[in-house]
Structure formats: structure tokens, C-alpha cells
Design an enzyme around this catalytic site. Sequence first.
Site, short mmCIF file in Angstrom:
data_model
loop_
_atom_site.label_atom_id
_atom_site.label_comp_id
_atom_site.label_asym_id
_atom_site.label_seq_id
_atom_site.Cartn_x
_atom_site.Cartn_y
_atom_site.Cartn_z
N ASN A 152 72.24 107.72 27.65
CA ASN A 152 72.40 106.47 28.40
C ASN A 152 71.18 106.13 29.24
O ASN A 152 70.91 104.97 29.50
CB ASN A 152 73.66 106.52 29.27
CG ASN A 152 73.83 107.83 30.00
OD1 ASN A 152 73.89 108.89 29.38
ND2 ASN A 152 73.88 107.77 31.31
N GLY A 201 84.90 100.66 25.24
CA GLY A 201 84.87 99.21 25.04
C GLY A 201 83.81 98.50 25.86
O GLY A 201 83.08 97.66 25.34
N THR A 238 102.23 103.31 27.17
CA THR A 238 102.28 102.03 26.45
C THR A 238 100.87 101.51 26.19
O THR A 238 100.03 101.50 27.09
CB THR A 238 103.11 101.01 27.25
OG1 THR A 238 104.42 101.55 27.43
CG2 THR A 238 103.20 99.67 26.53
N CYS A 326 71.75 108.16 44.52
CA CYS A 326 71.74 108.44 45.94
C CYS A 326 72.95 109.31 46.29
O CYS A 326 74.04 108.80 46.48
CB CYS A 326 71.78 107.14 46.72
SG CYS A 326 71.48 107.38 48.46
C1 LIG Z 1 79.42 104.99 30.03
C2 LIG Z 1 79.36 106.30 29.34
C3 LIG Z 1 80.46 107.17 29.31
C4 LIG Z 1 81.73 106.88 30.06
O1 LIG Z 1 82.43 105.79 29.53
P1 LIG Z 1 83.53 105.07 30.47
O2 LIG Z 1 84.22 104.12 29.56
O3 LIG Z 1 82.79 104.38 31.56
O4 LIG Z 1 84.43 106.14 30.97
C5 LIG Z 1 80.35 108.35 28.62
N1 LIG Z 1 79.22 108.66 27.97
C6 LIG Z 1 78.13 107.87 27.96
C7 LIG Z 1 76.93 108.28 27.19
C8 LIG Z 1 78.17 106.66 28.65
O5 LIG Z 1 77.08 105.88 28.64
#
Ligand SMILES: *Cc1c(COP(=O)(O)O)cnc(C)c1O
Length: 393
Positions: A152, A201, A238, A326
Amino acid sequence: MSAKILYFDNNATTAVAPEVLEAMLPYLKGEYGNPSSMYRFAGASEKALKKARQQVAGLLGAAPEEILFTSCGTESDSTAIMSALRAQPEKKHFITTRVEHPAVLSLGQYLEKQGYAVSFLGVDGKGRISVDELTRAITKDTALVSMMYANNETGNIYPVAEVGAVCRERGIPFHVDAVQAVGKIPINLATLPVDYLALSGHKLHAPKGVGALYVRRGSPFRPFLRGGHQERGRRAGTEAVPNIVALGAACELAGRHIEVENTQVRVLRDDLQQRLLSGIPDAILNGDPENRLPNTMNISFKYVEGEAILLLLDQYGICASSGSACTSGSLEPSHVLRAMGVPFTYAHGSVRLSLCRYNTREEVNFVAEKLPEIIARLRAISPYRNLPDNAVP
Ligand SMILES: *Cc1c(COP(=O)(O)O)cnc(C)c1O
């Protein structure tokens, strides 16, 4: 401050695509039936779930029965990892990397406290892992390997096919956090040796609050949430029908735009990157320039604080992210940049710009014009200018 937002933080979250909103709206309005109910009114919800499952499976080359819906990427990661570990209680070794998202990294640290031996594999200066090193880390006690598809922070793409082949050969389940990769690069689980794959999502133009987990047919599974029989007993609760419909629509849309990600988005990213690196002295690219997501760039500017850059960018309505977090008042460079050994005077001044198909040429031009001015302003007042590269705060 201009009213317009220039959004360059698509690895943090994304805008809901108009087509996605359109698809989910009926399920927030009239079609509120519980998919488990017997009467005809609930049939629309049930059918919508089925379609969404096919759409997600379709993007990944999976079978619909191999997809289960969750609340987010984090839940998908946790479900997969805990599943594989609980299915093999006699094995107490878990392999992952030092550059995972906290969804996996902090779970690894927790497991360590619970008595697991956890190997956190290091990376080289460009953030790459060594498949040989990973292979050598495997023991008879290894219950699971978990590695992200794409990082990320840097956008680095990891060798999923190679690591999967190693795991399969040794009969070790393999989990992949593909939250950043899904929709940006093609993924075909029909040929990829992966047991579990997590997606979210809100990282691909669906709303927050929905994720999915792929579980290969026959791979060990233990439910994380127990209760009703939803998701064939694998995830009680659900179903969030509107969100799930949105995720399905977003996956179908992503499949149609993967080409755009790798042409239009990549061209804009490369152009912006090139202008920043050549126009600003003492700027370095973090990550693997060869093997990276088409939308992500992470650049460090020597002698400045990432947070300060973000604040000044924000004054122009530009949303970006910095590599440092931070925590408790002290500015720690990100665990990813630290794992890569980025020198202190650079690591603190890192900025991540992550694009999507909605970014325009004009927006890129604006950032390319403003960012060098911002860096120059900050450097003029920087207290770090006279520190050696390897100084520790
Ligand atoms: C954003 C992210 C997550 C977590 O996803 P969420 O839907 O925010 O819990 C996990 N792994 C990576 C690489 C991400 O970028």
C-alpha cells in the site's frame, strides 16, 4: 483554499463510482428484504447477492462458491489467517513479511504473544523480498505463509506465483492480502497457487464496510464469526446487501477498467513522478521502479517532514499521504520505509501519491507545479539541513 479537491490518496480509500452507487441504491430503498427470508419480496436481495458473488469471482477467475463476503479487508485477512492456524493447531510457525499492512502485521505480533513463532521476512533497499529466503524460513512446523500482493505504501508487487508454488510443493496454505492489487492488475486464481485472498470494497470504488475473502475449494476453513447460517455457515451475520451489491458492481467495473489503469493511469503517474524527481533536488523514489502498481508513487524529499508537506498540499486541496505515522507524539517513519533501510533524513520526508482513473492531466500538472514550490519553502526553514544521512533523531 480552493473548494476543489484534488484526490491523490487512492491507496487510502477511493470515491464510490457513480455506476456503483446506482447499482446499490435500490437495496437501500425499496429492496430491503433479508436474503434468508422465504417470501418472494426477499427474492430480489437473494438474487442480488448471487449476482455480486459471480461478479467478484469473475474478476478473480474464481468460482462463486469460493467467495465469501466480509465487512472489510482486515476481517478477510484475519479470517483467513486464523482459519489456517486453527485448522492445524499442532503447527506453531507463521511466516509473513515486515512490510505487510497492519491488518496482517499486528496480527502476526499478536500471534507471537500467543506463543507462535513468527518469521517476519525482511526486504532489500527497493522493498523486495527474496523467495529463497522465504523458502529457507519454512520448517516442519510452518502452518501458514501470508504475503501481500502489492504494498500500500510503495506499490511494490510481490512474487505471489513463485511463493505460491513453493508453498504448494510443501503443502503449506498460502494467504495473500490483495487489497491493493485487486482492480489494478489482472489476477487469475484459476492458475495462481493461492489458498486465501483478501480484498476490500473501499479500495476499488465501492463503499467502506464491505470486503471479500476467496477461499480455494478444499482449503482449511474455520469460521471467524459464528451464528446464523449465512455464507453457507462460513460467516454469520445478515448480509450487508447494498454494500455487497456495490462490491460486485465495483469488481465488474474494475475488470473493464484494468486496461485504463495500466495505460492512462500509469502514464499520468509516470509523468508526475518524472517531473517531481527531475524538478526537485535530493528526491528519491521509494520502492521497485520495475515492478509496481500503475497508480502508486512514493517519493522521499531530503530534509523535510512528510507531515509538513501534507499540510501545505492540503492548502491547495491536494490530498496525499505520508509514510510516517504520528504515534504518541514522536514522528516515526513508516515500518515499510524502515524495513527498506531508507536513511532517516529521507524517510521522514516521504509522500505517497496514489492515483485512480478519475485523476486528470490538469490535476497532475497542478501537483507537478505546486509540490516543488512547497519543498523549496520547507527546506528554507528545515532544521535537518545540516544532519548527516544516517543521523538518528
Ligand atoms: C486498506 C488495506 C487493508 C485493510 O482493508 P480495510 O478494508 O480498510 O480493513 C489491508 N491490506 C492492505 C494492503 C490495505 O491497503
